[in-house]
Design a protein around this motif. Structure first.
Motif, PDB file in Angstrom:
ATOM      1  N   GLY A 140       0.807  -1.204   0.000  1.00 31.34           N
ATOM      2  CA  GLY A 140       0.000   0.000   0.000  1.00 31.34           C
ATOM      3  C   GLY A 140       0.846   1.262   0.000  1.00 31.34           C
ATOM      4  O   GLY A 140       1.987   1.287   0.476  1.00 31.34           O
ATOM      5  N   ILE A 141       0.290   2.336  -0.526  1.00 35.62           N
ATOM      6  CA  ILE A 141       1.027   3.572  -0.762  1.00 35.62           C
ATOM      7  C   ILE A 141       1.651   4.135   0.508  1.00 35.62           C
ATOM      8  O   ILE A 141       2.790   4.619   0.490  1.00 35.62           O
ATOM      9  N   ALA A 142       0.929   4.099   1.623  1.00 29.39           N
ATOM     10  CA  ALA A 142       1.453   4.690   2.859  1.00 29.39           C
ATOM     11  C   ALA A 142       2.743   4.022   3.309  1.00 29.39           C
ATOM     12  O   ALA A 142       3.574   4.663   3.961  1.00 29.39           O
ATOM     13  N   ARG A 143       2.930   2.760   2.943  1.00 26.77           N
ATOM     14  CA  ARG A 143       4.126   2.027   3.365  1.00 26.77           C
ATOM     15  C   ARG A 143       5.248   2.078   2.335  1.00 26.77           C
ATOM     16  O   ARG A 143       6.402   1.879   2.689  1.00 26.77           O
ATOM     17  N   PHE A 144       4.928   2.321   1.049  1.00 29.53           N
ATOM     18  CA  PHE A 144       6.003   2.270   0.050  1.00 29.53           C
ATOM     19  C   PHE A 144       6.361   3.620  -0.581  1.00 29.53           C
ATOM     20  O   PHE A 144       7.306   3.711  -1.362  1.00 29.53           O
ATOM     21  N   HIS A 145       5.605   4.688  -0.273  1.00 30.59           N
ATOM     22  CA  HIS A 145       5.805   5.931  -1.016  1.00 30.59           C
ATOM     23  C   HIS A 145       7.221   6.483  -0.877  1.00 30.59           C
ATOM     24  O   HIS A 145       7.783   7.014  -1.846  1.00 30.59           O
ATOM     25  N   ASP A 146       7.801   6.369   0.319  1.00 25.61           N
ATOM     26  CA  ASP A 146       9.160   6.887   0.506  1.00 25.61           C
ATOM     27  C   ASP A 146      10.155   6.165  -0.390  1.00 25.61           C
ATOM     28  O   ASP A 146      11.036   6.788  -0.996  1.00 25.61           O
ATOM     29  N   GLU A 147      10.030   4.850  -0.460  1.00 22.00           N
ATOM     30  CA  GLU A 147      10.972   4.069  -1.256  1.00 22.00           C
ATOM     31  C   GLU A 147      10.885   4.414  -2.738  1.00 22.00           C
ATOM     32  O   GLU A 147      11.897   4.394  -3.451  1.00 22.00           O
ATOM     33  N   LEU A 148       9.678   4.737  -3.211  1.00 24.52           N
ATOM     34  CA  LEU A 148       9.525   5.096  -4.619  1.00 24.52           C
ATOM     35  C   LEU A 148       9.742   6.590  -4.866  1.00 24.52           C
ATOM     36  O   LEU A 148       9.820   7.016  -6.023  1.00 24.52           O
ATOM     37  N   GLY A 149       9.793   7.369  -3.793  1.00 25.52           N
ATOM     38  CA  GLY A 149       9.999   8.796  -3.953  1.00 25.52           C
ATOM     39  C   GLY A 149       8.787   9.531  -4.489  1.00 25.52           C
ATOM     40  O   GLY A 149       8.930  10.518  -5.232  1.00 25.52           O
ATOM     41  N   VAL A 150       7.590   9.062  -4.112  1.00 21.36           N
ATOM     42  CA  VAL A 150       6.347   9.726  -4.528  1.00 21.36           C
ATOM     43  C   VAL A 150       5.613  10.225  -3.288  1.00 21.36           C
ATOM     44  O   VAL A 150       5.889   9.787  -2.167  1.00 21.36           O
TER      45      VAL A 150
END
Length: 559
Positions: free
Chosen positions: A379-389
């Motif tokens: 889910g976005i809340a957990r991966f957004h930092d890693e993708l830089g979004v």
């Protein structure tokens, strides 16, 4: 006051034991559906439970209207701790299962524990069977329903199941019923997967008699005879309007209008619709069975939210490509909103907007947690930092399609909703486009005076979910008709809805949620003042918590 009847059946899938519990007092107070399930969860699920742990319960529940033949009642409720948000969450699915559920004679079926092996749980009015199904490991939704029909003679209308996404604990996995209808938001399919339950069937001949006042036939007749655009285009009928006013999220929420909207709007969906589609007992028939014979795509939908998530938000302007994404999500058991938004986030990070082949590949990778799909499945809340979004979520739930930067009351609703950025918690967007009469409409911009409207619509939507009555009954189910059906003053009925919202909030407060979680990834004018007003309207604390001693914790005991 009209309410559901029948005991709760608790099914411990680990011990393979069942217990019946008299819950008449809860039914009398909370009517049924979401309200009853929320009240039971508040008492029976530990505040510190792990959504994937054995102590988390899942409650399937129905309301009194599922014993009627009235339109807008072919739905049921599912409540559990969400692995996506970490809070208590209810999801609502249409189709044809609700009346088969009612035939078991139970008003609520609770699932708890964790099975040692993959099972199908058969719930009947004469007992419960636990069937080991190792051969169904990572089977798709159609494969699972086909097995159940061939082996047990039960059609897809009796089945709630998960696909590979649920088994693999994708945090936005759906529970599917009637193959294409979903308990979609919040990842309840992953909860069922964590319990090692592939599917549940409901059958029997013990539906409880509930006397429904004759006003139900007025609603049913008007639903059958109305000339409503949703009968041709479903929720995609709003696509052009949303784009025109600048409320259609585009290219991972970076824009508010999509230049390719004509390729994915309601007209394009209507062109692909090949027959009528409906839910149980509903004459409104707003569902969208669609197909494209040339490309071999057949699905139900897409609805407007999917047109946004896999269309404009991914910069896809061909409705057949969106239909294919919808089909894949239904097959694998993935929420189309969160699935499409997660894919859009990845496309943004890789500058791959519009890459249809990649989009469809990513859906499958998410379902099986392969490669980058393992990351996106969180889910976005957990991966957004890693993708830089940017983190386009509230409380971990990503945004629906009616954009709060344009429809500001909807923005406030996204912020305060207990389950996060979900449009169905208030549907206040309908008053801001507007989709209602001009004398009822709200100015879309600004938040002054919006908090009381948000509160009232939250309460009204919760009341519908107790009933259970479809959101699309707006205009048919007037306050007077609610009073006529449920035998109580409408303000008293709204008070039931208010109590449901407060129970959800109180539960989530115990898990650490407070004002800091009632936020948005964008600025709205006078937002903090509107938040203060919202809490004041609900008599909550300024920090967004329900006051101590406000909630009755009287236990529900087993027979």
């Amino acid at each position: 006051m009209l309410h559901a009847t029948g005991p709760m059946l608790t099914v411990d899938v680990g011990e393979q034991e069942t217990v019946e519990t008299d819950i008449d007092d809860v039914l009398e107070t909370f009517i049924g559906g979401r309200g009853v399930a929320t009240r039971l969860a508040h008492e029976r699920v530990p505040f510190d439970a792990d959504p994937f742990g054995p102590e988390n319960s899942m409650f399937f529940s129905t309301g009194p209207m599922q014993t009627s033949n009235m339109s807008f009642t072919g739905r049921m409720n599912c409540t559990s701790l969400s692995p996506l948000t970490g809070g208590l969450l209810s999801s609502n699915a249409g189709g044809f299962m609700s009346r088969n559920f009612a035939d078991t004679g139970y008003s609520v079926v609770e699932f708890t524990g964790v099975s040692d092996e993959l099972v199908v749980v058969h719930v009947r009015d004469d007992g419960v069977e636990f069937e080991p199904v190792p051969d169904l490991e990572e089977a798709t939704v159609p494969e699972t329903t086909e097995y159940i029909e061939e082996t047990h003679g039960l059609s897809e209308e009796h089945v709630a199941c998960i696909g590979p996404a649920g088994e693999n604990r994708v945090r936005f996995a759906s529970i599917m019923t009637t193959e294409s209808r979903a308990f979609g938001r919040g990842g309840l399919g992953a909860v069922l997967g964590a319990k090692n339950v592939k599917a549940i069937t409901f059958a029997g001949d013990s539906r409880r008699a509930v006397e429904i006042p004759p006003v139900q036939m007025d609603v049913h007749r008007e639903a059958a005879t109305s000339d409503h655009i949703m009968k041709q285009q479903g929720t995609t009928s709003v696509t052009d309007l949303a784009n025109e006013v600048g409320a259609l999220p585009t290219r991972y929420f970076s824009e508010l209008k999509f230049e390719g909207v004509e390729g994915i709007n309601g007209d394009r969906v209507a062109e692909k619709k090949y027959k009528k589609g409906t839910c149980s007992s509903c004459a409104f028939a707003c569902k969208l069975p669609t197909r494209d014979e040339e490309r071999g795509v057949e699905t139900e939908g897409p609805e407007y939210e999917t047109v946004m998530s896999f269309g404009s938000n991914c910069s896809v302007d061909d409705i057949v490509d969106v239909m294919k994404s919808n089909e894949l999500c239904d097959r694998y058991g993935i929420d189309t909103i969160s699935g499409g938004n997660a894919v859009a986030a990845y496309l943004a990070s890789e500058d791959e907007f519009g890459n249809v082949d990649l989009i469809h590949e990513l859906v499958e990778k998410i379902a099986f947690r392969e490669g980058v799909g393992d990351l996106l499945a969180e889910g976005i809340a957990r991966f957004h930092d890693e993708l830089g979004v940017d983190n386009w979520t509230v409380k971990g739930l990503d945004f629906a399609a009616h954009d709060g930067r344009t429809l500001n009351g909807q923005g406030l609703s996204y912020a305060v909703a207990n389950r996060g950025a979900d449009h169905m918690f208030t549907t206040i967007y309908a008053w801001e486009y507007p989709l209602v009469a001009q004398d009822e409409a709200l100015k879309p911009t600004g938040l002054e005076g919006k908090a009381p409207h948000v509160v009232r619509q939250e309460n009204a939507r919760a009341l519908e979910d107790c009933g259970i009555v479809c959101r699309f009954s707006r205009g048919f189910m007037t306050p007077e008709r609610f009073e006529g059906l449920f035998g109580a003053d409408y303000d008293d009925l709204l008070a039931v809805g208010s109590k449901v919202v407060e129970l959800e909030r109180h539960f989530n407060n115990q898990r650490g949620f407070d004002r800091a979680d009632d936020t948005l990834p964008y600025d709205l004018p006078d937002f903090e003042a509107a938040l203060d007003d919202y809490y004041a309207q609900r008599d909550w604390n300024e920090d967004g918590t329900v006051p101590d001693g406000y909630v009755d914790d009287a236990p529900v005991s087993a027979d």
